[in-house]
Scaffold this motif. Structure first.
Motif, short mmCIF file in Angstrom:
data_model
loop_
_atom_site.label_atom_id
_atom_site.label_comp_id
_atom_site.label_asym_id
_atom_site.label_seq_id
_atom_site.Cartn_x
_atom_site.Cartn_y
_atom_site.Cartn_z
N UNK A 254 0.99 -1.20 -0.12
CA UNK A 254 0.08 -0.10 0.01
C UNK A 254 0.83 1.32 -0.05
N UNK A 255 0.57 2.07 -0.81
CA UNK A 255 1.23 3.63 -0.88
C UNK A 255 0.38 4.51 -0.56
N UNK B 293 -9.28 -5.51 6.66
CA UNK B 293 -9.60 -6.60 5.37
C UNK B 293 -8.53 -7.67 4.85
N UNK B 294 -7.28 -7.01 4.44
CA UNK B 294 -6.32 -7.76 3.96
C UNK B 294 -5.77 -8.45 5.19
N UNK B 295 -5.46 -7.88 6.19
CA UNK B 295 -5.01 -8.66 7.29
C UNK B 295 -5.68 -9.83 7.87
N UNK B 296 -7.15 -9.67 7.74
CA UNK B 296 -8.11 -11.01 8.11
C UNK B 296 -7.84 -11.86 7.22
N UNK B 297 -7.57 -11.70 5.93
CA UNK B 297 -7.35 -12.96 5.07
C UNK B 297 -5.66 -13.29 4.99
N UNK B 298 -4.89 -12.82 5.79
CA UNK B 298 -3.74 -13.28 6.13
C UNK B 298 -2.73 -12.92 4.82
N UNK C 165 0.31 -10.84 3.02
CA UNK C 165 1.54 -10.39 3.34
C UNK C 165 1.35 -8.85 2.97
N UNK C 166 1.44 -7.89 4.09
CA UNK C 166 1.27 -6.50 3.75
C UNK C 166 2.27 -5.77 4.00
N UNK C 167 2.63 -4.75 3.07
CA UNK C 167 3.83 -3.88 3.42
C UNK C 167 3.10 -2.47 3.19
N UNK D 121 -3.65 1.51 12.48
CA UNK D 121 -2.79 1.37 11.41
C UNK D 121 -1.20 1.01 12.04
N UNK D 122 -0.46 -0.06 11.60
CA UNK D 122 0.51 -0.22 12.13
C UNK D 122 1.55 0.57 11.29
N UNK D 123 2.58 0.93 12.20
CA UNK D 123 3.90 1.75 11.58
C UNK D 123 4.16 1.44 10.13
N UNK D 124 4.38 2.41 9.35
CA UNK D 124 4.81 2.07 7.95
C UNK D 124 6.06 1.25 8.07
#
Length: 348
Positions: free
Chosen positions: A5-6, A22-27, A29-31, A53-56
């Protein structure tokens, strides 16, 4: 699936919150990559902490530069980020320089891009945001469109085959937080809410003074959470602010929504705040020559007041509440719809 995500500006942090969850709930891999376009803590850090929201993973720290320099520096740093981490999808939001830089860099590297809040058009090519959104739509592999009007715009440009109407992420977030926001104690009574930040509004001193004179003529209490750009213009030019205008610091998400929820109406040059006013069923008076949120005008909840031409006081006095309110921004399930589409699944 590896998703990057930018983000770089206040509206993008707000949109990021529901789709990250939503993306996290479906596991997946997120940056999260923060370009640093908005770097003031009150326009950036506060939204991450408040919205969970987690730290970038990477803050590019680009800061304030000219459009060309800012976009170029973002692209240089994003290229290194993408090459190192090899995402499956780049997701960009809205119409800022961060949006354009993400889409251009991904396109050059052959990485798929999804544009969230695609299809908006003001048809004013003098606005940098208009250039950003048009170029990003044409570069992206998938276009996630908040409204029916956006779908019509993209069809006219031959982009309908990759366009999907999803609703709006801001509606998702507000739906989830509305109960808590309504429970918050209001700080002010009997006021209009004012925001101004666009260069066309605040960098042009003649236009800025015209806007302030129009605001002063209302003889109404005005609450004005001030953007750093606007504050700098006031200080640099020693502009006197009328006594009916109360300047306050930039607000976090829930505090700002509380201000909208309890105001008599919204006065703004912002895009996203026109939409937020509509979601709260508040009259909005947009101090610009046009808007990308055409539906809000057509439905009677938003009125354009052209700078150096219009009469704000008469416009407000003549406004009548529409008899109908249409749910144009979806059912609050936009984030899951987008993630399911990226995953190759059908929306529920």
């Amino acid at each position: 699936m590896k998703l990057t995500f930018i983000v770089g500006a206040r509206p993008q942090f707000i949109k990021l919150a529901p789709i990250w969850k939503a993306a996290k709930s479906l596991k997946h891999n997120i940056r999260i990559i923060h370009t640093g376009q908005h770097y003031d803590d009150k326009l950036s850090k506060i939204f991450f902490s408040e919205l969970g929201i987690p730290k970038p993973n990477n803050n590019l720290g680009v800061g304030s530069l000219s459009h060309a320099k800012q976009t170029g520096m973002m692209m240089e740093k994003l290229e290194a980020e993408f090459i190192q981490n090899k995402p499956d999808w780049i997701l960009v939001f809205g119409d800022t320089n961060s949006t354009l830089a993400g889409a251009l860099t991904a396109s050059k590297l052959g990485i798929k891009t999804a544009h969230i809040e695609a299809g908006l058009r003001s048809y004013n090519k003098e606005m940098p945001e208009e250039i950003n959104r048009v170029v990003t739509d044409h570069l992206s592999e998938l276009l996630f469109v908040p409204t029916e009007q956006g779908m019509k715009n993209l069809k006219l440009e031959g982009l309908e085959s990759k366009s999907f109407q999803t609703g709006d992420l801001m509606a998702d977030l507000l739906k989830n937080m509305k109960k808590d926001i309504k429970a918050k104690r209001k700080k002010y009574d009997d006021y209009y809410l004012l925001t101004l930040h666009r260069p066309a509004s605040v960098d042009n001193i003649e236009t800025f003074n015209w806007i302030l004179q129009q605001i002063a003529s209302l003889e109404e209490n005005i609450i004005f959470p001030i953007h750093p750009r606007t504050l700098n213009t006031i200080k640099t030019n020693r502009i006197k602010i009328n006594t009916n205008i109360k300047i306050i610091s930039p607000q976090g998400y829930s505090d700002f929504q509380t201000l909208i929820a309890n105001c008599k109406g919204v006065l703004t040059d912002s895009g996203g705040i026109q939409k937020e006013a509509y979601l709260w069923k508040k009259p909005c008076f947009t101090i610009r020559s046009e808007t990308e949120w055409i539906e809000t005008v057509e439905l009677g909840w938003n009125t354009i007041v052209k700078p150096n031409e219009g009469n704000l006081k008469k416009t407000i006095a003549s406004w009548k509440k529409p008899e109908k309110y249409n749910n144009i921004y979806g059912n609050g399930n936009s984030a899951h719809t987008i993630i399911q589409k990226l995953s190759g699944k059908k929306s529920a």
